[in-house]
Motif scaffolding. Structure first.
Motif, short mmCIF file in Angstrom:
data_model
loop_
_atom_site.label_atom_id
_atom_site.label_comp_id
_atom_site.label_asym_id
_atom_site.label_seq_id
_atom_site.Cartn_x
_atom_site.Cartn_y
_atom_site.Cartn_z
N GLU A 135 0.82 -1.21 0.00
CA GLU A 135 0.00 0.00 0.00
C GLU A 135 0.86 1.25 0.00
N ARG A 136 1.92 1.23 0.79
CA ARG A 136 2.82 2.39 0.80
C ARG A 136 3.61 2.50 -0.49
N ALA A 137 4.10 1.37 -0.99
CA ALA A 137 4.98 1.40 -2.16
C ALA A 137 4.28 1.93 -3.40
N VAL A 138 3.02 1.51 -3.64
CA VAL A 138 2.35 1.94 -4.87
C VAL A 138 2.07 3.43 -4.86
N LYS A 139 1.93 4.01 -3.67
CA LYS A 139 1.68 5.45 -3.57
C LYS A 139 2.97 6.26 -3.61
N ILE A 140 3.96 5.80 -2.90
CA ILE A 140 5.20 6.57 -2.76
C ILE A 140 6.07 6.46 -4.01
N PHE A 141 5.92 5.34 -4.74
CA PHE A 141 6.65 5.15 -6.01
C PHE A 141 5.63 5.01 -7.14
N ASP B 47 5.55 5.63 -10.24
CA ASP B 47 5.99 5.29 -11.59
C ASP B 47 6.89 4.07 -11.65
N ALA B 48 7.27 3.52 -10.50
CA ALA B 48 8.22 2.41 -10.48
C ALA B 48 7.59 1.12 -10.95
N ILE B 49 8.40 0.27 -11.60
CA ILE B 49 7.98 -1.10 -11.91
C ILE B 49 7.92 -1.88 -10.60
N LEU B 50 6.89 -2.71 -10.46
CA LEU B 50 6.66 -3.51 -9.25
C LEU B 50 6.88 -4.96 -9.62
N GLU B 51 8.05 -5.51 -9.24
CA GLU B 51 8.47 -6.82 -9.73
C GLU B 51 8.18 -7.93 -8.74
N ASP B 52 7.72 -9.06 -9.27
CA ASP B 52 7.51 -10.30 -8.52
C ASP B 52 6.76 -10.09 -7.20
N PRO B 53 5.52 -9.57 -7.29
CA PRO B 53 4.74 -9.42 -6.06
C PRO B 53 4.37 -10.77 -5.46
N GLU C 239 -0.04 -13.52 -2.00
CA GLU C 239 -0.55 -13.61 -0.63
C GLU C 239 -1.85 -12.83 -0.53
N PRO C 240 -2.74 -13.19 0.43
CA PRO C 240 -4.03 -12.51 0.56
C PRO C 240 -3.86 -10.99 0.67
N GLY C 241 -4.64 -10.28 -0.12
CA GLY C 241 -4.66 -8.82 -0.04
C GLY C 241 -3.74 -8.13 -1.01
N VAL C 242 -2.67 -8.78 -1.45
CA VAL C 242 -1.69 -8.13 -2.31
C VAL C 242 -2.28 -7.84 -3.69
N ALA C 243 -2.98 -8.81 -4.27
CA ALA C 243 -3.55 -8.62 -5.60
C ALA C 243 -4.54 -7.46 -5.61
N ASP C 244 -5.29 -7.28 -4.53
CA ASP C 244 -6.26 -6.18 -4.47
C ASP C 244 -5.54 -4.83 -4.50
N VAL C 245 -4.42 -4.75 -3.80
CA VAL C 245 -3.65 -3.50 -3.79
C VAL C 245 -3.10 -3.19 -5.18
N LEU C 246 -2.67 -4.22 -5.88
CA LEU C 246 -1.98 -4.02 -7.16
C LEU C 246 -2.90 -3.92 -8.36
N GLU C 247 -4.15 -4.33 -8.23
CA GLU C 247 -5.05 -4.36 -9.38
C GLU C 247 -5.09 -3.03 -10.15
N ARG D 220 2.10 -1.76 -14.46
CA ARG D 220 3.50 -1.67 -14.04
C ARG D 220 3.93 -2.84 -13.14
N VAL D 221 3.12 -3.89 -13.11
CA VAL D 221 3.51 -5.11 -12.39
C VAL D 221 4.29 -6.01 -13.34
N SER D 222 5.47 -6.39 -12.89
CA SER D 222 6.39 -7.19 -13.72
C SER D 222 6.65 -8.54 -13.07
N TYR D 223 7.04 -9.50 -13.93
CA TYR D 223 7.43 -10.81 -13.41
C TYR D 223 8.82 -11.18 -13.91
N ASP D 224 9.55 -11.84 -13.01
CA ASP D 224 10.94 -12.23 -13.26
C ASP D 224 11.09 -13.73 -13.00
#
Length: 346
Positions: free
Chosen positions: A202-208, A210-216, A219-227, A232-236
């Motif tokens: 929750e903090r990261a998506v607001k404070i950054f 424009d940043a790419i968000l890699e390999d989230p 876990e419960p709740g994470v997908a809702d935050v990132l939807e 800008r969600v990336s996979y490695d």
């Protein structure tokens, strides 16, 4: 592109492995095996990064000599056992295979008197790169600050931890130097503070913003935050073939994880067809392989936050006079090589 490369003649007379090492950094030993394939008066080079595995998993003697095409040699490699015993991680099979295939690609091109960019019909472009590392446990902003004091234009990919509080995140964001936040959520690692995970996102998506968000984390709740931030969600870690891309919008393409030249070219082609953004990644290369992934970045995704910084950037304390981003395009006149800059080795 694979059809052009696969038909290259390849003569192998013998081969050797040579250990490469650098001092430990960020709590990790660092070493790789340089692969030398020899034939026709030329020597092709690749790099096996499997030094991270326990002792006793060294490569056995392999029957590689003969007259091949690059395609038939890669088929041969896939059919033989490259391990004295099964590796702890199946992914290590791809790491080792890439070491031999990249050396074979280099040798085939050298024997043909051609360079990779010529055969695939692409021009090398300046490579934008980032410096990737973690801030320690407990996290220390000073590590990032020291690097910026020495190289003010340096940009970063940082490994996030649930222990990052709002104050630290705001300190980091104030530098305007972070392009990718790597959550390391797809490696099966234990989450030591699961209750802090969703607040971190929750903090990261607001404070950054424009940043790419890699390999989230899955876990419960994470997908809702990132939807709302899917673009800008990336996979490695999950990307080992073109089949793994799915509906992902951005991927980190790591040649050593993908493990073969043909599969790597399939990933590049699939991403281009689907409009998937790409950036490159390394896995502890210490020698020629670092230059090889810089070359691939220059051909396929040069203007991206590529995690392909020259090897000395992965030392804990940075030396002076390192080449800065973007790297000048320096493809070798023949082979699968990136010519090192005068300032420092690639």
């Amino acid at each position: 592109m694979w059809s052009r490369l696969a038909q290259l003649p390849l003569v192998i007379e013998d081969y050797a492995l040579e250990r490469l090492e650098r001092p430990p950094a960020f709590g990790h030993d660092r070493g790789t095996d340089l692969v030398r394939l020899r034939g026709g008066g030329e020597e092709g080079l690749g790099e096996d990064i499997t030094v991270y595995l326990p002792e006793g998993t060294a490569a056995p003697a392999l029957e590689l000599s003969g007259e091949w095409t690059l395609g038939s040699f890669c088929e041969h490699l896939a059919a033989i056992e490259q391990w004295t015993e099964p590796p702890e991680w199946d992914l290590a099979r791809a790491w080792r295979n890439w070491g031999y295939e990249s050396a074979a690609l280099d040798l085939a091109l050298l024997q043909a008197g051609q360079a990779l960019h010529e055969v695939v019909g692409l021009a090398a472009a300046p490579v934008r790169f980032v410096n990737s590392f973690g801030l320690g446990d407990p996290p220390q902003f000073a590590m990032l600050q020291r690097r910026l004091e020495r190289y003010p234009n340096l940009r970063f990919k940082l490994d996030a931890q649930p222990t990052w509080d709002r104050t630290l995140l705001e300190q980091i964001a104030a530098t305007n130097a972070v392009e990718t936040i790597d959550f390391k959520g797809r490696y099966g690692l234990e989450v030591k503070e699961p209750e802090a995970l969703v607040p971190l996102y929750e903090r990261a998506v607001k404070i950054f913003p424009d940043a790419i968000l890699e390999d989230p984390h899955d876990e419960p709740g994470v997908a809702d935050v990132l939807e709302p931030h899917r673009d800008r969600v990336s996979y490695d870690a999950p990307i080992r073939s073109a089949d793994d891309i799915g509906d992902t919008r951005i991927v980190n393409v790591k040649p050593s994880r993908i493990g073969s030249v043909r599969a790597l070219l399939d990933v590049y082609a699939t991403c281009r067809e689907r409009g998937v953004r790409m950036y490159g990644g390394g896995m502890g290369e210490l020698g020629v392989a670092r230059g090889q992934i810089e070359l691939l970045a220059s051909l396929f995704h040069p203007d991206a936050p590529n995690d392909v910084a020259p090897t000395p950037y992965n030392d804990e304390e940075l030396p002076d006079d390192l080449p800065e981003s973007p790297l000048e395009p320096r493809p070798a006149a023949k082979g699968f090589r990136w010519t090192a800059s005068p300032a420092a080795p690639a």
